[in-house]
Write a protein that holds these residues in place. Structure first.
Motif, PDB file in Angstrom:
ATOM      1  N   LEU A 169       0.829  -1.200   0.000  1.00 28.72           N
ATOM      2  CA  LEU A 169       0.000   0.000   0.000  1.00 28.72           C
ATOM      3  C   LEU A 169       0.868   1.256   0.000  1.00 28.72           C
ATOM      4  O   LEU A 169       0.649   2.183  -0.792  1.00 28.72           O
ATOM      5  CB  LEU A 169      -0.918  -0.020   1.225  1.00 28.72           C
ATOM      6  N   ALA A 170       1.865   1.296   0.896  1.00 30.24           N
ATOM      7  CA  ALA A 170       2.726   2.475   0.987  1.00 30.24           C
ATOM      8  C   ALA A 170       3.536   2.683  -0.291  1.00 30.24           C
ATOM      9  O   ALA A 170       3.634   3.796  -0.807  1.00 30.24           O
ATOM     10  CB  ALA A 170       3.662   2.332   2.186  1.00 30.24           C
ATOM     11  N   LEU A 171       4.114   1.591  -0.806  1.00 31.49           N
ATOM     12  CA  LEU A 171       4.946   1.705  -2.012  1.00 31.49           C
ATOM     13  C   LEU A 171       4.141   2.162  -3.218  1.00 31.49           C
ATOM     14  O   LEU A 171       4.580   3.023  -3.983  1.00 31.49           O
ATOM     15  CB  LEU A 171       5.617   0.361  -2.309  1.00 31.49           C
ATOM     16  N   ASN A 172       2.954   1.594  -3.401  1.00 29.46           N
ATOM     17  CA  ASN A 172       2.154   1.961  -4.561  1.00 29.46           C
ATOM     18  C   ASN A 172       1.629   3.385  -4.468  1.00 29.46           C
ATOM     19  O   ASN A 172       1.520   4.072  -5.485  1.00 29.46           O
ATOM     20  CB  ASN A 172       0.998   0.976  -4.738  1.00 29.46           C
ATOM     21  N   ALA A 173       1.310   3.835  -3.261  1.00 28.98           N
ATOM     22  CA  ALA A 173       0.887   5.223  -3.088  1.00 28.98           C
ATOM     23  C   ALA A 173       2.036   6.168  -3.434  1.00 28.98           C
ATOM     24  O   ALA A 173       1.833   7.226  -4.047  1.00 28.98           O
ATOM     25  CB  ALA A 173       0.407   5.456  -1.665  1.00 28.98           C
ATOM     26  N   LEU A 217      -7.626   1.674  -1.754  1.00 32.62           N
ATOM     27  CA  LEU A 217      -7.040   2.548  -0.744  1.00 32.62           C
ATOM     28  C   LEU A 217      -6.002   3.488  -1.351  1.00 32.62           C
ATOM     29  O   LEU A 217      -5.912   4.657  -0.963  1.00 32.62           O
ATOM     30  CB  LEU A 217      -6.404   1.714   0.372  1.00 32.62           C
ATOM     31  N   VAL A 218      -5.206   2.978  -2.302  1.00 22.00           N
ATOM     32  CA  VAL A 218      -4.213   3.834  -2.973  1.00 22.00           C
ATOM     33  C   VAL A 218      -4.912   4.992  -3.680  1.00 22.00           C
ATOM     34  O   VAL A 218      -4.479   6.149  -3.591  1.00 22.00           O
ATOM     35  CB  VAL A 218      -3.367   3.026  -3.979  1.00 22.00           C
ATOM     36  N   ALA A 219      -6.013   4.695  -4.371  1.00 26.47           N
ATOM     37  CA  ALA A 219      -6.775   5.742  -5.054  1.00 26.47           C
ATOM     38  C   ALA A 219      -7.278   6.776  -4.056  1.00 26.47           C
ATOM     39  O   ALA A 219      -7.222   7.989  -4.318  1.00 26.47           O
ATOM     40  CB  ALA A 219      -7.952   5.125  -5.816  1.00 26.47           C
ATOM     41  N   GLY A 220      -7.756   6.313  -2.905  1.00 27.10           N
ATOM     42  CA  GLY A 220      -8.239   7.236  -1.884  1.00 27.10           C
ATOM     43  C   GLY A 220      -7.124   8.089  -1.301  1.00 27.10           C
ATOM     44  O   GLY A 220      -7.286   9.293  -1.084  1.00 27.10           O
ATOM     45  N   ILE A 221      -5.953   7.463  -1.076  1.00 27.84           N
ATOM     46  CA  ILE A 221      -4.827   8.178  -0.480  1.00 27.84           C
ATOM     47  C   ILE A 221      -4.290   9.258  -1.410  1.00 27.84           C
ATOM     48  O   ILE A 221      -4.039  10.396  -0.990  1.00 27.84           O
ATOM     49  CB  ILE A 221      -3.709   7.192  -0.092  1.00 27.84           C
ATOM     50  N   VAL A 222      -4.103   8.926  -2.692  1.00 24.82           N
ATOM     51  CA  VAL A 222      -3.516   9.907  -3.620  1.00 24.82           C
ATOM     52  C   VAL A 222      -4.467  11.070  -3.895  1.00 24.82           C
ATOM     53  O   VAL A 222      -4.027  12.145  -4.303  1.00 24.82           O
ATOM     54  CB  VAL A 222      -3.095   9.245  -4.953  1.00 24.82           C
ATOM     55  N   LYS A 223      -5.767  10.859  -3.679  1.00 23.89           N
ATOM     56  CA  LYS A 223      -6.734  11.949  -3.886  1.00 23.89           C
ATOM     57  C   LYS A 223      -7.131  12.622  -2.572  1.00 23.89           C
ATOM     58  O   LYS A 223      -7.987  13.508  -2.572  1.00 23.89           O
ATOM     59  CB  LYS A 223      -7.994  11.410  -4.581  1.00 23.89           C
ATOM     60  N   LEU A 224      -6.508  12.192  -1.466  1.00 20.14           N
ATOM     61  CA  LEU A 224      -6.873  12.733  -0.163  1.00 20.14           C
ATOM     62  C   LEU A 224      -6.605  14.236  -0.100  1.00 20.14           C
ATOM     63  O   LEU A 224      -7.429  15.002   0.413  1.00 20.14           O
ATOM     64  CB  LEU A 224      -6.083  12.012   0.936  1.00 20.14           C
ATOM     65  N   ASP A 225      -5.454  14.660  -0.623  1.00 16.41           N
ATOM     66  CA  ASP A 225      -5.145  16.092  -0.576  1.00 16.41           C
ATOM     67  C   ASP A 225      -6.100  16.902  -1.447  1.00 16.41           C
ATOM     68  O   ASP A 225      -6.467  18.029  -1.103  1.00 16.41           O
ATOM     69  CB  ASP A 225      -3.686  16.338  -0.984  1.00 16.41           C
ATOM     70  N   LEU A 244      -3.153  16.224   7.704  1.00 14.15           N
ATOM     71  CA  LEU A 244      -3.012  14.815   8.059  1.00 14.15           C
ATOM     72  C   LEU A 244      -2.378  13.975   6.953  1.00 14.15           C
ATOM     73  O   LEU A 244      -1.656  13.013   7.247  1.00 14.15           O
ATOM     74  CB  LEU A 244      -4.391  14.238   8.397  1.00 14.15           C
ATOM     75  N   ALA A 245      -2.633  14.322   5.686  1.00 19.04           N
ATOM     76  CA  ALA A 245      -2.241  13.468   4.551  1.00 19.04           C
ATOM     77  C   ALA A 245      -0.774  13.048   4.569  1.00 19.04           C
ATOM     78  O   ALA A 245      -0.471  11.855   4.470  1.00 19.04           O
ATOM     79  CB  ALA A 245      -2.600  14.153   3.241  1.00 19.04           C
TER      80      ALA A 245
END
Length: 307
Positions: free
Chosen positions: A42-46, A193-201, A225-226
């Protein structure tokens, strides 16, 4: 005839329910054991998809997700073939996977000392490329996707190997069902989750620009927080890699496994539960340290000869 057909149907449904229950139970067990790889995946792909234009982030995640499914479409049949034709190879592969997790975990800790110059040079090169209007952004994007898919292949192989070790004693049909469910579920969860993380900001920025003051505060909180979420995710993933990798190695070394559990049983209570987990983590750190100490000089020697 009607009663017989009805009872046969009920028996069939009962068998299907039993199989699904078994698949669910084994999938849950396998997922727990792959926690370290999942966190790192998850971390690497984000991190892999950062640096592309905001409008292209989701298409890039989707492209990598499709590549991940293709990886697993290759790895699952390969794992089944190994389990069916050379089952004795499952444990060595599992041990190899555990060793790789420990190696990668410790290398991440030592990265700023071992590869500081390379990492800084790569960041600078990427930054300059993004500022240069003459750079082909599509080519840069394709390179990112290819790199992410290559990384995913390694991590997916670890996930499939750990899952295979969990169901090695089951029938080939049950192995296929569990491997297929784990492969699909992990891909959907990780890249969702990666999609959600990269669009969080982007979501935080949108909320911070709204008229409602409470909504603005939520948006600013998300923006704050991001970056910390990414750092926390990376730290938790690294810790889990040592715990999972060390656990795999200790299970594959019966004297070590028995010594840890014999010591923990003498403590009793809560320590009896916690100590084996901590011992697996310590063993994972030690294994990772030794592997990095041996493999890193060999990597440098190989790179020097290839240059």
């Amino acid at each position: 005839m009607t009663d017989h057909a009805g009872s046969s149907l009920l028996a069939l449904l009962d068998d299907i329910a039993t199989i699904l229950d078994d698949v669910s139970l084994m999938t849950k067990t396998a997922t727990k054991k792959t926690a370290g790889v999942l966190g790192d995946d998850l971390a690497l792909n984000a991190q892999q998809v950062t640096g592309v234009k905001p409008a292209r982030e989701l298409p890039v995640v989707w492209a990598v997700a499709k590549g991940s499914m293709l990886n697993k479409a290759i790895l699952v049949p390969a794992a089944l073939a190994i389990s069916y034709f050379v089952p004795w190879l499952v444990v060595p592969l599992l041990m190899l996977g555990g060793a790789f997790l420990c190696f990668e975990g410790f290398e991440k800790l030592a990265h700023k000392f071992l590869h500081r110059q390379e990492a800084e040079a790569h960041k600078k090169e990427l930054h300059e490329a993004l500022k240069n209007p003459g750079v082909d952004m599509k080519e840069l994007e394709r390179d990112k996707i290819k790199g992410a898919i290559r990384t995913d292949f390694i991590l997916s192989a670890e996930i499939i190997a750990i899952t295979l070790g969990t169901v090695a004693g089951e029938s080939i049909g049950m192995q296929f069902l569990v491997l297929a469910v784990v492969a699909i579920m992990i891909t959907v969860v990780v890249y969702g989750l990666v999609a959600g993380i990269v669009k969080l900001d982007d979501g935080g920025l949108y909320l911070s620009q709204q008229d409602n003051e409470a909504v603005q505060k939520v948006g600013r909180g998300i923006l704050w927080l991001a970056p910390y979420m990414m750092k926390t995710l990376s730290i938790v993933g690294t810790i889990a890699m040592f715990l999972v990798g060390g656990g795999i190695l200790t299970h594959g070394l019966p004297p070590v496994y028995e010594a840890i559990h014999h010591f923990a049983q003498g403590l009793g209570g809560v320590p009896e539960i916690i100590v084996p987990t901590l011992a697996n983590g310590v063993f994972g750190v030690i294994a990772g340290t030794l592997l990095v100490a041996v493999i890193t000089p060999l990597q440098k020697l190989w790179a020097a000869r290839s240059a």
